[in-house]
Design an enzyme around this catalytic site. Structure first.
Site, PDB file in Angstrom:
ATOM      1  N   GLU A 272       0.753  -1.614  -0.063  1.00  0.00           N
ATOM      2  CA  GLU A 272       0.512   0.104   0.099  1.00  0.00           C
ATOM      3  C   GLU A 272       1.326   1.259   0.153  1.00  0.00           C
ATOM      4  OE1 GLU A 272      -3.764   1.188   2.242  1.00  0.00           O
ATOM      5  OE2 GLU A 272      -2.479   0.821   3.505  1.00  0.00           O
TER       6      GLU A 272
ATOM      7  N   GLY B 152       2.846   1.595  10.663  1.00  0.00           N
ATOM      8  CA  GLY B 152       2.853   0.314  12.153  1.00  0.00           C
ATOM      9  C   GLY B 152       1.809  -0.271  12.281  1.00  0.00           C
ATOM     10  N   ALA B 153       1.191  -1.146  11.329  1.00  0.00           N
ATOM     11  CA  ALA B 153       0.218  -2.181  10.311  1.00  0.00           C
ATOM     12  C   ALA B 153       0.173  -2.097   9.192  1.00  0.00           C
ATOM     13  CB  ALA B 153      -0.325  -2.466  11.483  1.00  0.00           C
ATOM     14  N   MET B 154      -0.028  -3.628   8.791  1.00  0.00           N
ATOM     15  CA  MET B 154      -0.721  -2.703   7.180  1.00  0.00           C
ATOM     16  C   MET B 154      -1.653  -4.626   7.101  1.00  0.00           C
ATOM     17  SD  MET B 154      -0.931  -1.848   4.260  1.00  0.00           S
ATOM     18  CE  MET B 154      -2.038  -2.309   3.940  1.00  0.00           C
ATOM     19  N   GLU B 155      -2.801  -4.147   6.910  1.00  0.00           N
ATOM     20  CA  GLU B 155      -4.357  -5.089   6.399  1.00  0.00           C
ATOM     21  C   GLU B 155      -3.953  -6.082   5.810  1.00  0.00           C
ATOM     22  OE1 GLU B 155      -4.391  -2.170   5.791  1.00  0.00           O
ATOM     23  OE2 GLU B 155      -5.818  -1.714   4.213  1.00  0.00           O
TER      24      GLU B 155
ATOM     25  N   HIS C 128      -8.275  -2.720  14.318  1.00  0.00           N
ATOM     26  CA  HIS C 128      -7.746  -2.024  13.257  1.00  0.00           C
ATOM     27  C   HIS C 128      -7.496  -2.240  11.912  1.00  0.00           C
ATOM     28  CE1 HIS C 128      -7.220   1.720  11.640  1.00  0.00           C
ATOM     29  NE2 HIS C 128      -5.916   0.950  10.014  1.00  0.00           N
ATOM     30  N   GLU C 129      -6.325  -3.194  11.837  1.00  0.00           N
ATOM     31  CA  GLU C 129      -6.378  -4.283  10.857  1.00  0.00           C
ATOM     32  C   GLU C 129      -7.336  -4.943  10.572  1.00  0.00           C
ATOM     33  OE1 GLU C 129      -3.724  -3.192   9.347  1.00  0.00           O
ATOM     34  OE2 GLU C 129      -3.418  -1.779  11.213  1.00  0.00           O
TER      35      GLU C 129
ATOM     36  N   HIS D  24      -9.994  -3.968   8.398  1.00  0.00           N
ATOM     37  CA  HIS D  24     -10.454  -3.867   7.180  1.00  0.00           C
ATOM     38  C   HIS D  24     -10.135  -4.951   6.518  1.00  0.00           C
ATOM     39  CE1 HIS D  24      -8.091   0.644   7.344  1.00  0.00           C
ATOM     40  NE2 HIS D  24      -7.268   0.414   7.271  1.00  0.00           N
TER      41      HIS D  24
END
Ligand SMILES: [Zn+2]
Length: 1534
Positions: free
Chosen positions: A630, A761-764, A810-811, A814
């Protein structure tokens, strides 16, 4: 003779093959004589003429007796094969003219088609008669896939427009290797017509730019000449746009120039023909003008050589204009003088004219002024006929600032009319507000000299405003379409399925990967090109193959890669057939990058610095390969259609060595071990999904699974114990999402991975969520999105634990919002991030029920978003973006926090059940597809109507006001206490500051769901909308609100995304309730809201600070985390403004040996930071060593932040240096944290800025881009507290505007923020300090700030946060003494230094044990260094600020068991800023009095500062600052 007129004649004559006709007759004869001659020739050539005599006469008259000319519009019916033409007069601008004449012409039509390609026959094929507005052609019936082209060789005097499809067919021909089948004259015609049609509003700029795209292949002078006519028009107007926008245009044209520039070369060649030289001059002129680096460098070299020796280094005549102009632009006055000499001495008049026309290019201000003077001088050597060249060269090529400074300096030497003319020339060149205000100031202050009225003065400068208006309206539309043209893929082809094979090579000397991809594509529109994304890879073009689904191989005619667009284009000889499928096979070699984007490499080390492996010489480094796609980085891993809407299925195959494992979105279907060197993991095919959600990881990680084995966390082997919390919480979070949405999670498994280097921070990624590895961090700032996945009870804080849960939530959100339904384009990124932000809190709340998660949403999202969205430079949630840089900029607090807050508001005005049902409809309607905002609103509105069929509310209308406008409203409630119970409620946009020159005249209005309650009802729980304030209403009247002595509070639980202001009476009613024991009657979220709203309103100047600060008084009763958090946010702003850069902190130093002490994680950040702030190099080195040897990521991050707390300039500078060095051991993902740690420290602001200015190139290289520079600048700007700092920042940004590139916008926002802060200080500081003094108690208090605690959890967060709040407050107030004792065992005591009492009325005759009272203390700053071993002697310093009540020569205060260092005692008169000498110091042991005798009398009313250094004892009698001990588990006394 008018050249256009000439053209008509030549056009007619050529059409009639009267080449023998002598056109000079036109001059000598009547027009009618010529007509007669032509008529006769016509009859001779055509024995059966199509036109009668009368018609022929009319043909002539239609062209000679009417002004203007026609545009022919060609419209085709592709099904029937017919062609229609229509004529109308072509006008560049359609003014509301009164001209009613019916303009029609006899138009001689010529045309050809793709099949025919006859560009030589220019005979009229059909007439479009004067009587015909349009007609269907009888002789032209092209086949569907053919283009048609009218006006062969542009022999007709008219323009031609086509329908979009025919334009695209022509464009496709030009964008192929066969572009030359259309001859140069018609290529030039297409360009000239398209530029002018677009300018007249008859053609979309996007079509024009897809046409100009072909210029990347063009090398012929004729089309380029036409192109630059068009670009020149755009250039002079678009260069008034902001640099960041204008650069889009510059870069686009430069990218087109590359081939012709390379083909021609800078130097002349012996083989050059006449046209080559003309062409080179044209191309170099533009290349240099637009900043082509090679062009400018070569021109400058030639010029410098020429200046040093004119005869030896003559410049070729056709290169002179380029070399001289660009040379002057990079030279001092000497270069100018040489050329000026040459202009006077040459006897070649063409050379002289050329030089005179170019001298204005000079970059030397005095030379420019000298040159301008020439145009007015009587003695000038310039001949009268050439004098106008002077000013025209200055206004065409010169620096407008020189023109302005010329006007300012020399106006008195010039006549008023000369100055006026210079002013209006300059006004037309101005680019910035800054330049404008200089010129405007001049005009305003010299109106008398200029002899102008106010109105005339304004009109002198008016072209600046009209240029600016054009740039912001038409110009910005053009740039948007240009960007779209540059960055979006054509819609001709869509992918269906990908088969991807990748083999990463992690050996240290390779770091690349072999790849192959086979993409099955669908052809949607006619094309012979396949354009897809590819970046940072080498394509083996010989291997590329395009095959029809029936197996037929298509012949490829060319391959092209474009770095600007990150595309790879395959051009085929034959067109692809619409509706058919093809397979595209591409083989490539990619790079395992180290910048955390695309398919990248990362590593971790095994064991600590002295691990046995390292001792035995084994490499402790473990490499791995991971992905982050992303928004636009899948194209770095494999060629693909890298836009979110171009969804497809993916079958992934990873080749790896047997010592690694791989993991991806799907489960492994089988593993193939038949190859002895490579193990192949063959994955199941994914659902239909977007490229940016793919992921794969090749590593030696291990996994921790849940019992059901459908959820796992991948981590390095030694971190297994830290994964238990996240694995425990994961499945329940998925289940909660399923319950909420009513839509199942369709993948069979969910993997998560902790990656050592991670940019976000993180990726979904669907089915494989990746996280940053960091285990911990503290001193969480509000914008900090640092997250984590691994948790260790002993070192991680409560906030970390919450961070893990909310990040996972959060992830996982998504997986539905983003993965199942994706945004149609990045403009709708908020559909992803808004929902993920919303569920991050509301799903976690379902799993961790006692964390008060919903309450935290208000302070950590709603209030953050309100603070972010109140600047003029904000943007709407739905925001048009194009380039990769644009796209990454939309991932900001508007798309996250504001969108999440607006969604929460929506869930309340709809009701939870409608919200849930609507989301279910939305997900089911658009699953495996894309959506935009209106799809969401439609789904919700439909559901809303089923429950409220007669409602007049349109969810679509309501939500559009929140998503398509930036900003938000403040509602003002004005109650009428005379008529009683009524109120007016009005809305307006809330802005923190309003700039005077704002050009934004949008009428901001919202649909606002109002809720309120009163003292009588105190109903804070019903959150349904009570009344709507509509977007059509400025103000509404409410009746029967509340009794006159009851307060009213609007926006229950701060659910609405707006602020509320009241009349004074209502504010006071609220304040008095808050300051009563019943303050908890007001909902805790509304207490937080009242603090946040009132302090923000005060900051914006809408509410007076007295009211806002009076609300904060109630905090002395408040013990809840939520309102304190809001207060802290506002106080930290005040704190930073008030404290400036002074270093007055009451902090406590922690030294001794920390190795055998455990500091509770929740307070360790405070302890470390304090230790460093007070310590020197030794402490810093000690903590850095701790960092180096720590293998716990969370602790590393905490230490990294603390290391910035040092106050040593050299220490900090070295630290910053380390952060951008590859060998520092600091991870790249954490390096920017070093900066934020440094500038968060007041003594670090200047150092960080200085370091940035000196090293910004190095920094941007290190980060591989300028984005980080922008965010560092913003961080620094927010902490700027002096005018000097602001000036430094402004001049840095101004000097480096070009080099800052993408970071320019952020830099300008940074300046805006800093300026606003300084303005704030100027207007509020005094009032605020006064209020603070009024509130402060006469007697300083010793405050105990925190008590020993062993519990982890919510309480501990509260305590440590409150600690920071109070520390911050006390620094700000500087009136009450707070002593923070953070001793090693984390217990707390109050200091021995009790304050003296001053409340005695008896100020003259002191009783035995009372102080004299003539000097009373106002504040103390105390620093203590405890020593908990050996002799237990502690060191202290105290700085007392005192006020003299009666004139006196002595100061007496208490001490006990302290040894004062007499030499250290300093007394200063604060008002006069002078030191008062101390002549004697005595100690009265009986009364514990210590008395200073002074050389001069202290005067009543003055303030004095007393500074003392001393030693004391940690006593063992539990009195004063005493020592204590306990025995630890190993039996040692601590
Ligand atoms: Zn997200």
């Amino acid at each position: 003779m008018d050249s256009g007129f000439c053209f008509i004649w030549s056009s007619l004559t050529v059409n009639w093959r009267l080449r023998g006709s002598d056109l000079t007759h036109v001059r000598r004869a009547e027009a009618n004589d010529l007509f007669k001659a032509l008529e006769e020739q016509y009859k001779e050539d055509f024995p059966n003429p199509e036109l009668s005599d009368e018609e022929l006469q009319d043909v002539f008259e239609s062209w000679t007796l009417q002004m203007g000319y026609p545009v022919i519009t060609v419209t085709r019916d592709y099904a029937l094969g017919t062609v229609n033409v229509n004529q109308e007069r072509f006008l560049l601008t359609n003014s509301s003219s009164t001209d009613v004449h019916d303009y029609k012409w006899w138009v001689p039509l010529t045309f050809t088609t793709k099949t025919e390609k006859d560009f030589t026959d220019t005979a009229t094929k059909e007439w479009l008669k004067r009587t015909e507005e349009n007609k269907q052609l009888t002789t032209l019936t092209p086949v569907t896939s053919d283009w048609v082209l009218f006006n062969i060789q542009q022999t007709g005097f008219y323009r031609v427009n086509y329908d979009t499809t025919n334009w695209k067919l022509l464009i496709s021909q030009l964008n192929s290797d066969q572009y030359e089948v259309i001859p140069p004259v018609n290529r030039a015609q297409l360009l000239d017509d398209a530029f002018n049609l677009a300018r007249a509003g008859l053609l979309d700029y996007s079509i024009l730019f897809s046409l100009t795209d072909y210029l990347a292949r063009e090398t012929d002078y004729i089309p380029w000449y036409a192109a630059f006519n068009g670009f020149s028009f755009l250039n002079t107007r678009l260069n008034k746009a902001p640099d960041s926008e204008y650069s889009v245009f510059k870069n686009y044209v430069l990218s087109l120039l590359e081939k012709v520039y390379t083909t021609l070369g800078f130097e002349e060649k012996t083989t050059d023909g006449h046209v080559d030289r003309l062409n080179r001059n044209l191309i170099l002129t533009w290349a240099c003008r637009l900043g082509h680096a090679d062009c400018i460098q070569k021109a400058t070299q030639h010029f410098n050589a020429f200046v040093s020796d004119q005869n030896a280094n003559k410049v070729a005549p056709d290169l002179q204009s380029v070399v001289y102009c660009n040379g002057l632009g990079n030279s001092d006055g000497a270069g100018f003088d040489v050329l000026w000499e040459k202009a006077q001495s040459t006897d070649v008049s063409t050379e002289q004219v050329l030089i005179l026309g170019i001298l204005g290019c000079t970059a030397h201000e005095d030379s420019a002024h000298k040159y301008i003077n020439q145009s007015y001088s009587e003695e000038t050597p310039i001949r009268q006929q050439d004098i106008s060249l002077v000013l025209s060269s200055v206004t065409s090529y010169g620096n407008v600032d020189f023109l302005t400074s010329y006007i300012q300096k020399h106006y008195q030497d010039r006549s008023p009319s000369q100055v006026r003319s210079l002013i209006s020339s300059a006004a037309n060149l101005l680019r910035s507000e800054d330049q404008f205000s200089k010129l405007e100031d001049f005009v305003q202050s010299n109106k008398v000299y200029l002899d102008v009225t106010d109105e005339q003065a304004t009109s002198l400068l008016s072209s600046y405003h009209s240029n600016k208006a054009w740039a912001t309206t038409t110009g910005s539309t053009i740039l948007t379409q240009m960007k779209q043209q540059i960055y979006r893929l054509p819609t001709t082809i869509s992918p269906v399925n990908y088969v991807i094979r990748l083999t990463p090579h992690l050996e240290e000397d390779r770091f690349n990967f072999d790849g192959e991809v086979t993409i099955t594509i669908n052809v949607a529109e006619y094309t012979n090109q396949i354009v897809l994304h590819a970046s940072d890879m080498v394509v083996d073009t010989a291997a590329t193959q395009v095959t029809h689904s029936d197996g037929t191989v298509q012949t490829i005619s060319s391959h092209e890669t474009n770095e600007l667009r990150e595309t790879y284009t395959i051009t085929l000889v034959d067109s692809l057939v619409v509706g058919q499928q093809y397979n595209v096979y591409i083989k490539f070699l990619g790079n395992l990058r180290d910048d955390m984007y695309g398919f990248y490499r990362s590593y971790y080390t095994v064991g600590g610095a002295d691990s046995s492996e390292r001792l035995y010489g084994l490499s402790p480094v473990r490499w791995l390969a991971s992905t982050q796609f992303e928004s636009t980085y899948a194209r770095r891993a494999f060629p693909c259609f890298d836009e979110p809407a171009l969804k497809a299925t993916f079958q992934i195959n990873i080749g790896r060595s047997s010592t690694y494992t791989s993991v991806s979105n799907m489960k492994i279907e089988r593993t193939d071990t038949s190859d002895p060197n490579l193990v192949w993991d063959i994955y199941q095919t994914t659902p239909v999904m977007s490229t940016y959600l793919l992921a794969f990881l090749v590593s030696d990680f291990e996994k921790t699974e849940n019992d059901a084995q459908d959820t796992s966390v991948w981590h390095r082997a030694d971190a297994a114990s830290q994964a238990s919390y996240s694995i425990g919480v994961s499945r329940p979070l998925i289940d909660a999402m399923v319950t909420f949405t009513g839509v199942t999670f369709e993948l069979e498994k969910m993997d998560q991975a902790a990656i050592p280097d991670f940019s976000a921070g993180a990726m979904e990624n669907w089915g494989l969520v990746t996280y940053r590895y960091s285990l911990i961090l503290v001193i969480r700032t509000f914008s900090d999105r640092e997250r984590l996945i691994l948790f260790d009870e002993t070192v991680s804080t409560s906030a970390d634990k919450q961070g893990i849960a909310t990040t996972i939530a959060h992830e996982f959100a998504h997986q539905w919002f983003g993965n199942l339904v994706s945004p149609r384009w990045w403009s709708y990124a908020w559909l992803n991030e808004g929902f993920a932000t919303y569920f991050e809190w509301f799903i976690t709340a379902e799993v961790e029920k006692d964390w008060r998660i919903e309450d935290q949403f208000v302070i950590k999202e709603v209030q953050v978003a309100l603070a972010a969205d109140c600047l003029e430079s904000s943007h709407p949630m739905t925001n048009l973006v194009n380039s990769p840089a644009d796209i990454s900029s939309i991932f900001d607090s508007i798309s996250y926090a504001k969108a999440g807050s607006v969604i929460r508001m929506m869930s309340h005005f709809l009701s939870t059940s409608i919200f849930k049902a609507g989301l279910n409809t939305y997900l089911n309607t658009h699953h495996h597809n894309t959506a935009e905002a209106s799809d969401l609103f439609t789904a919700l509105h439909t559901t809303f109507l089923t429950v409220n069929p007669s409602s007049e509310i349109s969810v679509i209308d309501v939500m559009n006001t929140w998503t398509t406008q930036m900003g938000y409203p403040v509602i003002t409630v004005n109650r009428n206490y005379d008529t009683g119970r009524t109120a007016k409620v009005k809305q307006e946009r809330f802005l923190l500051t309003t700039s005077a020159d704002s050009s934004d005249d949008h009428d901001y209005k919202w649909w606002i769901p109002l809720t309120f309650t009163t003292n009588a009802s105190k109903d804070f729980t019903t959150t349904q909308t009570q009344i709507w304030l509509k977007a059509s209403e400025n103000e509404i009247d409410l009746t029967d609100i509340a009794a006159n002595d009851d307060w009213v509070i609007f926006n229950k639980q701060q659910i609405g995304f707006y602020r509320v202001n009241y009349d004074d009476t209502n504010w006071n009613l609220i304040i008095s309730h808050l300051n009563s024991d019943q303050f908890t009657d007001i909902h805790v979220l509304n207490r937080a809201q009242l603090l946040d709203d009132s302090l923000s309103l005060a900051r914006a100047g809408i509410l007076d600070y007295t009211t806002a600060l009076n609300i904060t008084k109630y905090l002395s009763r408040e013990d809840d985390y939520i309102p304190w958090y809001s207060a802290f946010t506002a106080f930290s702003f005040l704190d930073a403004r008030l404290i400036g850069v002074e270093e007055e902190y009451q902090l406590f130093k922690k030294i001794a040996s920390p190795s055998n002490v455990t500091i509770p994680a929740d307070v360790s950040s405070v302890v470390y930071c304090t230790a460093l702030r007070e310590g020197g190099e030794e402490e810093w080195t000690f903590l850095k060593a701790q960092y180096d040897s720590s293998n716990v990521g969370t602790e590393q991050v905490l230490l990294l932040t603390a290391l910035g707390c040092s106050t040593g300039t050299q220490i900090i500078t070295n630290y910053l240096d380390l952060s951008i060095s590859a060998e520092s051991g600091i991870r790249k993902q954490d390096a920017s944290r070093v900066f934020s740690a440094v500038y968060a420290n007041p003594s670090g602001v200047d150092i960080a800025f200085q370091f940035l200015t000196e090293n910004y190139q190095k920094i941007s290289e290190f980060y591989g881009g300028l984005g980080t520079i922008g965010s560092i600048l913003k961080g620094i700007a927010a902490r700027i507290s002096t005018q000097e700092q602001l000036i430094k920042l402004q001049s840095f940004v101004a000097e480096n505007e070009a080099a800052l590139g993408d970071a320019v916008t952020a830099s300008k926002q940074a300046i805006e923020t800093a300026q606003a802060n300084l303005d704030w200080v100027a207007s509020n500081r005094a009032a605020l300090v006064t209020w603070l003094r009024e509130q402060s108690p006469a007697t300083p208090e010793v405050t105990t700030l925190f008590t020993p605690t062993t519990t982890q959890g919510a309480t501990c967060i509260t305590i440590s946060t409150t600690l920071i709040v109070l520390a911050s407050l006390s620094e700000m107030l500087r009136v009450s003494t707070a002593i923070i004792l953070t001793c090693l065992s984390c217990t707390l005591s109050s200091a021995h230094l009790n304050s003296p009492s001053s409340s005695s009325n008896d100020t003259t005759a002191s009783t035995q044990y009372r102080l004299p009272g003539d000097v009373i203390p106002r504040s103390y700053v105390i620093k203590l260094i405890p020593k908990l071993y050996g002799d237990f002697v502690f060191n202290g310093t105290v700085e007392m600020t005192t006020e003299v009540v009666e004139n006196t020569e002595t100061i007496t205060f208490h001490i006990d068991d302290l040894e004062i260092d007499e030499d250290s005692v300093v007394v200063r008169n604060l008002a006069a800023d002078i030191t008062v000498d101390v002549t004697n110091q005595t100690f009265d042991e009986v009364h514990n009095f210590y008395t200073l005798t002074l050389k001069q009398e202290l005067e009543k009313g003055n303030e004095y500062n007393i500074f003392i250094n001393y030693n004391g004892h940690h006593r063992d009698d539990m009195r004063g600052f005493y020592r204590s001990s306990y025995v630890n588990s190993t039996g040692d006394t601590v």
